[in-house]
Design a protein around this motif. Structure first.
Motif, mmCIF file in Angstrom:
data_model
loop_
_atom_site.group_PDB
_atom_site.id
_atom_site.type_symbol
_atom_site.label_atom_id
_atom_site.label_comp_id
_atom_site.label_asym_id
_atom_site.label_seq_id
_atom_site.Cartn_x
_atom_site.Cartn_y
_atom_site.Cartn_z
ATOM 1 N N GLN A 31 0.841 -1.204 0.000
ATOM 2 C CA GLN A 31 0.000 0.000 0.000
ATOM 3 C C GLN A 31 0.875 1.253 0.000
ATOM 4 N N GLN A 32 1.956 1.185 0.784
ATOM 5 C CA GLN A 32 2.897 2.308 0.834
ATOM 6 C C GLN A 32 3.520 2.539 -0.542
ATOM 7 N N GLY A 33 3.816 1.430 -1.222
ATOM 8 C CA GLY A 33 4.408 1.529 -2.557
ATOM 9 C C GLY A 33 3.480 2.223 -3.538
ATOM 10 N N PHE A 34 2.186 1.867 -3.504
ATOM 11 C CA PHE A 34 1.223 2.517 -4.407
ATOM 12 C C PHE A 34 1.100 4.003 -4.065
ATOM 13 N N TRP A 35 1.234 4.319 -2.781
ATOM 14 C CA TRP A 35 1.192 5.726 -2.339
ATOM 15 C C TRP A 35 2.428 6.467 -2.848
ATOM 16 N N GLU A 36 3.597 5.903 -2.579
ATOM 17 C CA GLU A 36 4.857 6.601 -2.886
ATOM 18 C C GLU A 36 5.087 6.750 -4.387
ATOM 19 N N GLU A 37 4.698 5.732 -5.145
ATOM 20 C CA GLU A 37 5.019 5.712 -6.574
ATOM 21 C C GLU A 37 3.854 6.185 -7.441
ATOM 22 N N HIS A 38 2.829 6.711 -6.816
ATOM 23 C CA HIS A 38 1.664 7.185 -7.571
ATOM 24 C C HIS A 38 1.097 6.046 -8.422
ATOM 25 N N GLY A 39 0.897 4.895 -7.772
ATOM 26 C CA GLY A 39 0.456 3.691 -8.479
ATOM 27 C C GLY A 39 -1.038 3.629 -8.709
ATOM 28 N N LEU A 40 -1.747 4.686 -8.384
ATOM 29 C CA LEU A 40 -3.182 4.695 -8.639
ATOM 30 C C LEU A 40 -3.628 6.093 -9.015
ATOM 31 N N GLN A 41 -4.721 6.101 -9.777
ATOM 32 C CA GLN A 41 -5.365 7.392 -10.055
ATOM 33 C C GLN A 41 -6.793 7.333 -9.518
ATOM 34 N N CYS A 42 -7.693 6.647 -10.231
ATOM 35 C CA CYS A 42 -9.051 6.576 -9.675
ATOM 36 C C CYS A 42 -9.141 5.611 -8.515
ATOM 37 N N GLY A 43 -8.252 4.620 -8.471
ATOM 38 C CA GLY A 43 -8.203 3.711 -7.330
ATOM 39 C C GLY A 43 -9.096 2.496 -7.426
ATOM 40 N N PHE A 44 -9.876 2.395 -8.487
ATOM 41 C CA PHE A 44 -10.844 1.302 -8.550
ATOM 42 C C PHE A 44 -10.157 -0.066 -8.614
ATOM 43 N N CYS A 45 -9.077 -0.152 -9.380
ATOM 44 C CA CYS A 45 -8.405 -1.454 -9.550
ATOM 45 C C CYS A 45 -7.438 -1.754 -8.421
ATOM 46 N N THR A 46 -7.157 -0.745 -7.564
ATOM 47 C CA THR A 46 -6.041 -0.839 -6.623
ATOM 48 C C THR A 46 -6.137 -2.016 -5.636
ATOM 49 N N PRO A 47 -7.294 -2.236 -5.013
ATOM 50 C CA PRO A 47 -7.336 -3.386 -4.082
ATOM 51 C C PRO A 47 -6.969 -4.699 -4.758
ATOM 52 N N GLY A 48 -7.479 -4.909 -5.963
ATOM 53 C CA GLY A 48 -7.147 -6.139 -6.690
ATOM 54 C C GLY A 48 -5.682 -6.182 -7.070
ATOM 55 N N MET A 49 -5.147 -5.049 -7.499
ATOM 56 C CA MET A 49 -3.726 -4.977 -7.850
ATOM 57 C C MET A 49 -2.871 -5.358 -6.639
ATOM 58 N N ILE A 50 -3.241 -4.823 -5.483
ATOM 59 C CA ILE A 50 -2.436 -5.062 -4.283
ATOM 60 C C ILE A 50 -2.505 -6.526 -3.863
ATOM 61 N N LEU A 51 -3.687 -7.114 -3.930
ATOM 62 C CA LEU A 51 -3.794 -8.524 -3.524
ATOM 63 C C LEU A 51 -3.060 -9.439 -4.506
ATOM 64 N N SER A 52 -3.144 -9.144 -5.818
ATOM 65 C CA SER A 52 -2.409 -9.954 -6.796
ATOM 66 C C SER A 52 -0.903 -9.804 -6.596
ATOM 67 N N SER A 53 -0.475 -8.565 -6.345
ATOM 68 C CA SER A 53 0.951 -8.320 -6.117
ATOM 69 C C SER A 53 1.441 -9.026 -4.860
ATOM 70 N N TYR A 54 0.571 -9.046 -3.855
ATOM 71 C CA TYR A 54 0.921 -9.726 -2.603
ATOM 72 C C TYR A 54 1.140 -11.225 -2.859
ATOM 73 N N ASP A 55 0.253 -11.810 -3.662
ATOM 74 C CA ASP A 55 0.396 -13.231 -4.025
ATOM 75 C C ASP A 55 1.725 -13.458 -4.758
ATOM 76 N N LEU A 56 2.058 -12.544 -5.658
ATOM 77 C CA LEU A 56 3.331 -12.655 -6.381
ATOM 78 C C LEU A 56 4.516 -12.600 -5.424
ATOM 79 N N LEU A 57 4.553 -11.561 -4.576
ATOM 80 C CA LEU A 57 5.737 -11.338 -3.744
ATOM 81 C C LEU A 57 5.919 -12.417 -2.686
ATOM 82 N N LYS A 58 4.824 -13.061 -2.300
ATOM 83 C CA LYS A 58 4.959 -14.165 -1.346
ATOM 84 C C LYS A 58 5.761 -15.314 -1.946
#
Lengths: 178, 299
Positions: free
Chosen positions: A90-117
């Motif tokens: 979540q901090q990464g999306f904040w720091e890197e401006h990883g969202l604009q409208c934010g609609f896809c963000t929760p899904g992006m974060i959960l998919s990314s979490y699965d990847l990084l694990k």
């Protein structure tokens, strides 16, 4: 109306309900539990806005019935922050401006979490491949990739406290991946 | 959209699942990974009143190897196949092809058995199963039977599985010797389904002459089919000598091509030529390099 008893652990909290067979997991999370951070986008299993972790795997919760998740462990975007502190993703999306409208963000974060694990230090290609099932109509993806790289770079990926204690046991009990 | 209401059953063994299908007849539908069925139900293109969920039958999951063949449980997910170290070593085309399916979330839920039984004309596994001479084990109220992949894909969205039968596992003989296998597909950019996909296997002797070949095409017509004429054109030839070009030209013969908003019949016909050639070249490269398998997709 025929209902079925279900129990599941959502963001560390045990939930018990009686639901219709046709209730989708995403509708259970949003409409029954009030966890509206999981979004409904395309409704056809393509956009990934509804992605949650079910038994340690990213799934599209619009294509899983709630009864199928019974006995399982669910992690949604609401379970990512710990004690009011943003998760590194979540901090990464904040720091890197990883969202604009934010609609896809929760899904992006959960998919990314699965990847990084499974891959704590992914290449850019691996990040893009892992996010193939998540559509964003604002950012052009560049900053989303940067956000995931930020999370990978900033120390060990932390596991949300609610999930860490229970994931292992649940997987052993379930034994079936779907 | 919300699906119509249904009765939901979670049998814990195959016999109970078969009994439920016998009891409820055509009203019942089997649920595997759900990534074809649930969207169809949500669009109300199918409205089963009874769902038999196979996700709580542990014996339908897993990969075992024995006597030079691989057996994969029908409920094994694409992701399990994609990440299987055993398969990467024994038959790497399977994990390589699995990686090309959908996206990670689809692969986490979708199953090889569900994909085969659903017989989607644009599915990936039907072509791979045909090229690998797969045997499919079915269980029904009257016992077990085995169907070869060549006899399994009957028509559009129609496999040889009867409504009261369940696919339990598939068995693939691991080809030995100088063998190369490839799966190449032109993927729909949104769904990832194969607009056209071609799986090819070539077996060479020490002089690089083709001893055997199997070519299977998905996405082009109503169901996945073998390109028998092209296979015959390769046998006994040196694959470096132009026979691949001739075989690729003939690969679409006999196919009644599908046309849709994304790709016309003529375009699919051309894709079959191009992807048959690419797949054969990749298989030849894999056979001569000793690497064994290649897979790739183009969007």
């Amino acid at each position: 109306m025929v209902t079925y008893p279900i129990t599941m652990t959502v963001n560390g909290t045990d939930r018990t309900d009686a639901v219709e067979g046709r209730l989708l997991l995403v509708d259970y999370l949003r409409n029954v539990l009030g966890l509206t951070g999981t979004h409904v986008g395309c409704n056809t299993s393509q956009c990934g806005a509804c992605t949650v972790l079910l038994n340690d795997q990213a799934v599209k919760s619009c294509t899983v019935f709630a009864v199928q998740a019974s006995g399982g462990i669910v992690l949604t975007i609401e379970g990512m922050a710990t004690d009011g502190k943003l998760h590194p993703l979540q901090q990464g999306f904040w720091e890197e401006h990883g969202l604009q409208c934010g609609f896809c963000t929760p899904g992006m974060i959960l998919s990314s979490y699965d990847l990084l694990k499974h891959n704590p230090d992914p290449s850019e290609v691996e990040i893009r491949h892992a996010l193939e099932g998540n559509l964003c109509r604002c950012t052009g993806y560049q900053n989303i990739v940067k956000a995931v790289q930020y999370a990978a770079r900033n120390g060990v990926l932390s596991v949300p406290a609610e999930e860490s204690a229970q994931t292992v046991g649940a997987q052993e009990e379930n034994g079936v991946a779907g | 959209m919300i699906t119509e209401a249904f009765e939901f059953h979670t049998p814990e063994d195959v016999q109970s699942a078969v009994a439920l299908l016998s009891e409820h007849g055509p009203e019942a539908k089997v649920l595997a990974g759900g990534h074809s069925l649930v969207p169809l139900m949500r669009l109300r293109l199918t409205t089963p009143s009874v769902i038999v969920d196979l996700n709580r039958i542990p014996q339908l999951c897993g990969i075992t190897t024995e006597n030079g063949s691989i057996t994969i449980g029908a409920m094994t997910t694409h992701a399990t196949i994609e990440h299987s170290a055993e398969l990467k070593a024994m038959l790497p085309v399977l994990p390589a092809a699995a990686t090309l399916i959908g996206d990670p979330m689809v692969r986490n839920r979708g199953t090889i058995g569900g994909s085969l039984v659903h017989a989607d004309p644009a599915g990936d596994w039907p072509a791979v199963a045909l090229a690998l001479d797969t045997q499919l084990q079915l269980v029904g109220p009257h016992g077990e039977r085995t169907v070869r992949a060549d006899d399994f894909f009957v028509d559009l969205l129609t496999s040889a599985v009867e409504p009261d039968e369940i696919l339990t596992n598939i068995t693939i003989p691991v080809p030995t010797g100088r063998v190369g296998i490839s799966y190449q597909k032109f993927a729909h950019p949104a769904s990832g389904y194969a607009v056209t996909g071609v799986a090819a296997m070539v077996m060479l002797d020490d002089a690089d002459v083709c001893i055997d070949s199997r070519i299977a095409i998905t996405g082009a017509g109503a169901m996945a089919v073998r390109a028998a004429e092209s296979e015959a054109m390769l046998r006994g030839t040196d694959l470096n000598g132009g026979s691949i070009d001739h075989a690729a030209e003939a690969a679409g013969s006999g196919i009644d091509f599908l046309g849709d908003i994304y790709a016309s019949e003529e375009y699919r016909e051309q894709l079959v030529r191009v992807y048959t050639k690419r797949s054969l070249i990749a298989a030849l490269r894999a056979a001569t390099s000793g690497h064994g398998a290649e897979a790739a997709k183009t969007i």
